[in-house]
Design an enzyme around this catalytic site. Structure first.
Site, PDB file in Angstrom:
ATOM      1  N   CYS A  72      15.215  68.688  35.996  1.00 53.17           N
ATOM      2  CA  CYS A  72      15.990  69.886  35.651  1.00 53.17           C
ATOM      3  C   CYS A  72      17.148  70.089  36.617  1.00 53.17           C
ATOM      4  O   CYS A  72      18.232  70.475  36.225  1.00 53.17           O
ATOM      5  CB  CYS A  72      15.092  71.106  35.603  1.00 53.17           C
ATOM      6  SG  CYS A  72      14.184  71.407  37.103  1.00 53.17           S
ATOM      7  N   GLY A 114      12.429  74.434  29.435  1.00 56.12           N
ATOM      8  CA  GLY A 114      12.895  73.526  28.393  1.00 56.12           C
ATOM      9  C   GLY A 114      14.370  73.731  28.128  1.00 56.12           C
ATOM     10  O   GLY A 114      15.113  74.205  28.991  1.00 56.12           O
ATOM     11  N   SER A 115      14.767  73.422  26.912  1.00 64.24           N
ATOM     12  CA  SER A 115      16.189  73.441  26.581  1.00 64.24           C
ATOM     13  C   SER A 115      16.674  74.847  26.227  1.00 64.24           C
ATOM     14  O   SER A 115      15.886  75.706  25.808  1.00 64.24           O
ATOM     15  CB  SER A 115      16.430  72.506  25.405  1.00 64.24           C
ATOM     16  OG  SER A 115      15.700  72.969  24.291  1.00 64.24           O
ATOM     17  N   GLU A 155      13.246  79.014  32.014  1.00 66.94           N
ATOM     18  CA  GLU A 155      13.814  78.059  32.987  1.00 66.94           C
ATOM     19  C   GLU A 155      14.477  76.989  32.140  1.00 66.94           C
ATOM     20  O   GLU A 155      13.793  76.170  31.526  1.00 66.94           O
ATOM     21  CB  GLU A 155      12.703  77.411  33.820  1.00 66.94           C
ATOM     22  CG  GLU A 155      11.905  78.358  34.660  1.00 66.94           C
ATOM     23  CD  GLU A 155      12.552  78.673  35.984  1.00 66.94           C
ATOM     24  OE1 GLU A 155      13.496  77.961  36.369  1.00 66.94           O
ATOM     25  OE2 GLU A 155      12.123  79.643  36.615  1.00 66.94           O
ATOM     26  N   LYS A 165       0.985  75.283  25.970  1.00 68.11           N
ATOM     27  CA  LYS A 165       1.429  74.268  25.006  1.00 68.11           C
ATOM     28  C   LYS A 165       2.266  73.225  25.732  1.00 68.11           C
ATOM     29  O   LYS A 165       3.407  73.464  26.097  1.00 68.11           O
ATOM     30  CB  LYS A 165       2.256  74.893  23.882  1.00 68.11           C
ATOM     31  CG  LYS A 165       2.132  74.064  22.659  1.00 68.11           C
ATOM     32  CD  LYS A 165       3.326  73.608  21.918  1.00 68.11           C
ATOM     33  CE  LYS A 165       4.516  72.910  22.284  1.00 68.11           C
ATOM     34  NZ  LYS A 165       4.488  71.488  22.308  1.00 68.11           N
ATOM     35  N   GLU A 189      24.400  69.089  28.945  1.00 66.30           N
ATOM     36  CA  GLU A 189      23.339  68.421  29.685  1.00 66.30           C
ATOM     37  C   GLU A 189      22.915  67.150  28.949  1.00 66.30           C
ATOM     38  O   GLU A 189      22.573  67.191  27.770  1.00 66.30           O
ATOM     39  CB  GLU A 189      22.135  69.361  29.793  1.00 66.30           C
ATOM     40  CG  GLU A 189      21.045  68.794  30.671  1.00 66.30           C
ATOM     41  CD  GLU A 189      19.839  69.707  30.732  1.00 66.30           C
ATOM     42  OE1 GLU A 189      19.444  70.227  29.677  1.00 66.30           O
ATOM     43  OE2 GLU A 189      19.286  69.880  31.822  1.00 66.30           O
ATOM     44  N   GLY A 235      14.990  78.023  24.134  1.00 62.38           N
ATOM     45  CA  GLY A 235      14.953  79.298  24.867  1.00 62.38           C
ATOM     46  C   GLY A 235      15.513  80.448  24.041  1.00 62.38           C
ATOM     47  O   GLY A 235      14.939  81.543  23.993  1.00 62.38           O
TER      48      GLY A 235
HETATM   49  P1  NAD Z   1      12.566  71.376  24.612  1.00 61.44           P
HETATM   50  O1  NAD Z   1      13.208  72.699  24.725  1.00 61.44           O
HETATM   51  O2  NAD Z   1      12.903  70.528  23.468  1.00 61.44           O
HETATM   52  O3  NAD Z   1      10.991  71.550  24.581  1.00 61.44           O
HETATM   53  C1  NAD Z   1      10.302  72.277  25.554  1.00 61.44           C
HETATM   54  C2  NAD Z   1       9.004  72.779  24.968  1.00 61.44           C
HETATM   55  O4  NAD Z   1       9.309  73.701  23.924  1.00 61.44           O
HETATM   56  C3  NAD Z   1       8.136  71.692  24.343  1.00 61.44           C
HETATM   57  O5  NAD Z   1       6.780  71.947  24.630  1.00 61.44           O
HETATM   58  C4  NAD Z   1       8.408  71.869  22.861  1.00 61.44           C
HETATM   59  O6  NAD Z   1       7.335  71.441  22.049  1.00 61.44           O
HETATM   60  C5  NAD Z   1       8.564  73.382  22.760  1.00 61.44           C
HETATM   61  N1  NAD Z   1       9.286  73.823  21.570  1.00 61.44           N
HETATM   62  C6  NAD Z   1      10.194  73.142  20.818  1.00 61.44           C
HETATM   63  N2  NAD Z   1      10.601  73.885  19.769  1.00 61.44           N
HETATM   64  C7  NAD Z   1       9.949  75.073  19.856  1.00 61.44           C
HETATM   65  C8  NAD Z   1       9.954  76.267  19.071  1.00 61.44           C
HETATM   66  N3  NAD Z   1      10.699  76.385  17.971  1.00 61.44           N
HETATM   67  N4  NAD Z   1       9.167  77.294  19.464  1.00 61.44           N
HETATM   68  C9  NAD Z   1       8.418  77.209  20.575  1.00 61.44           C
HETATM   69  N5  NAD Z   1       8.352  76.094  21.343  1.00 61.44           N
HETATM   70  C10 NAD Z   1       9.117  75.039  20.997  1.00 61.44           C
HETATM   71  O7  NAD Z   1      12.855  70.657  25.998  1.00 61.44           O
HETATM   72  P2  NAD Z   1      12.396  69.199  26.436  1.00 61.44           P
HETATM   73  O8  NAD Z   1      13.245  68.245  25.676  1.00 61.44           O
HETATM   74  O9  NAD Z   1      10.917  69.062  26.379  1.00 61.44           O
HETATM   75  O10 NAD Z   1      12.792  69.202  27.988  1.00 61.44           O
HETATM   76  C11 NAD Z   1      14.080  68.976  28.418  1.00 61.44           C
HETATM   77  C12 NAD Z   1      14.792  70.273  28.734  1.00 61.44           C
HETATM   78  O11 NAD Z   1      14.061  71.039  29.668  1.00 61.44           O
HETATM   79  C13 NAD Z   1      16.124  70.042  29.384  1.00 61.44           C
HETATM   80  O12 NAD Z   1      17.075  70.922  28.853  1.00 61.44           O
HETATM   81  C14 NAD Z   1      15.877  70.378  30.843  1.00 61.44           C
HETATM   82  O13 NAD Z   1      16.967  70.753  31.591  1.00 61.44           O
HETATM   83  C15 NAD Z   1      14.901  71.480  30.725  1.00 61.44           C
HETATM   84  N6  NAD Z   1      14.170  71.634  31.971  1.00 61.44           N
HETATM   85  C16 NAD Z   1      14.433  72.724  32.768  1.00 61.44           C
HETATM   86  C17 NAD Z   1      13.768  72.885  33.971  1.00 61.44           C
HETATM   87  C18 NAD Z   1      14.008  74.089  34.865  1.00 61.44           C
HETATM   88  O14 NAD Z   1      13.249  74.326  35.763  1.00 61.44           O
HETATM   89  N7  NAD Z   1      15.046  74.854  34.644  1.00 61.44           N
HETATM   90  C19 NAD Z   1      12.812  71.957  34.358  1.00 61.44           C
HETATM   91  C20 NAD Z   1      12.577  70.860  33.546  1.00 61.44           C
HETATM   92  C21 NAD Z   1      13.250  70.715  32.335  1.00 61.44           C
END
Ligand code: NAD
Length: 494
Positions: free
Chosen positions: A299, A241-242, A264, A188, A398, A246
């Site tokens: 990230c 993601g965030s 991550e 996804k 962040e 997570g």
């Molecule tokens: P996000 O958490 O909003 O979304 C990430 C993914 O999760 C997207 O595909 C989103 O559609 C999905 N998602 C959202 N709600 C969900 C739910 N309820 N159930 C399942 N999936 C869901 O993050 P973002 O805004 O896309 O990305 C930015 C974040 O990602 C920042 O916090 C950044 O630090 C982090 N990030 C971390 C790394 C790493 O390697 N640690 C790398 C890149 C980005």
């Protein structure tokens, strides 16, 4: 790289995009669509399927059927490897097209996108393809009347949920080892950056990957992502993601089949600059690029800068000079250094952090404004605040935008205390010419990654993962296989 080639690709229309399920393009079960908006000018560039729970479930079923059939998991390693190597070759052959497609969707400056997206993902796919026939089981030391075999087996169906900042690079960090290990996948992508991952996945089919092995469902996280995470038929879930999402994924796992969840998450990564650094000019230049590239949407972005008090003023004016020299604008124009912020929502959030920092007593050194409003796109000035207190939002939360938080220290202990004093622990750096200090501070920094006198090494051979609330498990390197393989102990009576 030639500007006219980029312009030609940019001018091409993008057809409506669909899920990839069981080897076929599929619309949403209820026909729903999402407008894909380019951050370059705020205009619609195409539509994509707005996935439903049913779509997610059909993709999981397709992945389960493909896994159980053995069409991929039981394929001879040399044949699986051949398909993955072909996949890497196809990604490389289409690199510029893939990069421009991704940039139209998420706004990363093209120079960086080309390297970090198709370039890095092709390299990652090739690395795991080359590794897959070198994964041996083990024979354990046991009593002479027993043979103890340790098998490594694919886990089954892997759910992959990724963000928008580097969709292909981060996607490949998960897809490549999961698939190389013989699993099947439901992917996804983020709703604001799905196009390049859809194309990357279609190329896997063209390379000969059997239908159902790699499935992609686009749409909202709260619908498609949640359905994948709650599925009783997904064995392992990997996520970048965030922290907020997570946490939910861990809950979904507890509410469903206790699938293993690897996270991550974000960071608030510090760079610590000691006054004894020999090349302070390099440190200042690196401090700017480590936060401002891809508009801070990295990230491991080094969003905190801890500078020894005795050099603060000169050092920060040097960093500010680099920040002000960066040209922000159309990410597909080779004259620009920094592209667009990915979405209007993200830009608004960044500007709110700027306002909050001002009210919390941080001192603005440079930047802080939206740029090129007239284009309809989402651009922001590289921004630096100094005198940022440990308790301020800018130090603790962040931003995921081009905003650097600077503070000072007067001793090594204070530097380490401040560097570690957040909930995060993804990346970090220290600058010094004292070898003992370099090793001492490296040991004491609570982060998954430490850089010394540099920032942001890219090789796939090094693991990437966080500690504390930056997550668990690792992408990249051979260690990534641990997430995608089960150990099975077999006792044989002799
Ligand atoms: P996000 O958490 O909003 O979304 C990430 C993914 O999760 C997207 O595909 C989103 O559609 C999905 N998602 C959202 N709600 C969900 C739910 N309820 N159930 C399942 N999936 C869901 O993050 P973002 O805004 O896309 O990305 C930015 C974040 O990602 C920042 O916090 C950044 O630090 C982090 N990030 C971390 C790394 C790493 O390697 N640690 C790398 C890149 C980005």
């Amino acid at each position: 790289m030639k500007q006219n080639l980029i312009d030609d690709i940019k001018a091409q229309t993008i057809s409506p995009q669909f899920h990839l399920i069981d080897g076929k393009a599929a619309p949403a079960s209820d026909g729903g669509e999402i407008d894909v908006i380019s951050p370059i000018d705020g205009k619609k560039i195409t539509t994509m399927a707005a996935g439903t729970r049913e779509d997610a479930n059909s993709a999981v079923s397709a992945a389960r059927r493909a896994f159980n059939s053995g069409v991929w998991s039981d394929m001879a390693p040399k044949d699986r490897k051949k398909i993955m190597l072909k996949w890497a070759e196809l990604v490389e052959a289409e690199a510029l097209k893939l990069a421009v497609l991704g940039v139209r969707d998420n706004g990363t400056e093209i120079g960086m996108a080309l390297k970090a997206e198709p370039g890095s993902s092709a390299g990652t796919i090739r690395y795991y393809a080359e590794s897959l026939d070198k994964l041996y089981g083990e024979i354990a030391p046991t009593a002479p009347n027993r043979l103890g075999l340790i098998h490594k087996e694919p886990v089954g169906v892997v759910g992959v949920i990724v963000p928008w900042n580097f969709p292909m690079m981060i996607g490949a960090w998960k897809l490549a080892p999961a698939l190389a290990a013989g699993n099947t996948v439901v992917l996804k992508p983020a709703e604001v950056a799905s196009l390049s991952l859809l194309r990357l996945s279609a190329l896997a089919l063209e390379a000969g990957m059997p239908p159902g092995v790699l499935n992609v469902v686009t749409g909202a996280g709260s619908v498609v992502g949640e359905a994948i995470a709650l599925s009783m038929d997904v064995d392992v879930l990997v996520f970048t993601g965030s922290g907020g999402v997570g946490r939910r994924l861990l809950e979904y796992s507890a509410r469903s089949n206790l699938k293993r969840v690897y996270l991550e998450l974000g960071g608030k990564s510090p760079q610590v600059v000691f006054a004894d650094t020999e090349n302070l000019a390099l440190a200042a230049k690196t401090a700017a690029s480590a936060i401002f590239r891809n508009s801070g949407q990295v990230c491991i972005a080094a969003s905190r800068l801890l500078v020894e008090a005795s050099i603060h003023d000169d050092f920060i004016s040097e960093v500010a000079k680099h920040a002000e020299a960066l040209k922000v604008g159309d990410p597909l124009d080779l004259n620009n250094d920094i592209g667009a912020v990915t979405s209007a929502v993200q830009l608004k959030q960044n500007l709110e952090f700027v306002d909050g920092a001002k009210t919390q007593g941080c001192e603005l050194v440079t930047g802080g404004h939206q740029l090129h409003k007239d284009t309809g796109g989402f651009y922001m000035e590289p921004t630096i605040f100094t005198h940022v207190s440990q308790t301020s939002d800018l130090c603790q939360k962040e931003v995921f935008g081009p905003v650097l938080a600077v503070s000072t220290f007067t001793s090594e202990d204070e530097a380490i205390h401040k560097a570690n004093d957040t909930d995060f622990g993804l990346s970090s750096a220290l600058w010094t010419s004292n070898l003992s200090r370099a090793h001492r501070v490296t040991r004491r920094l609570k982060a998954g990654v430490v850089h010394v006198n540099t920032y942001g090494g890219a090789e796939v051979s090094m693991p990437l993962g966080g500690v504390k609330q930056s997550g668990n498990g690792h992408d990249k390197s051979l260690h990534a296989f641990d997430k995608y393989l089960n150990l099975k102990s077999a006792w044989i009576a002799l």
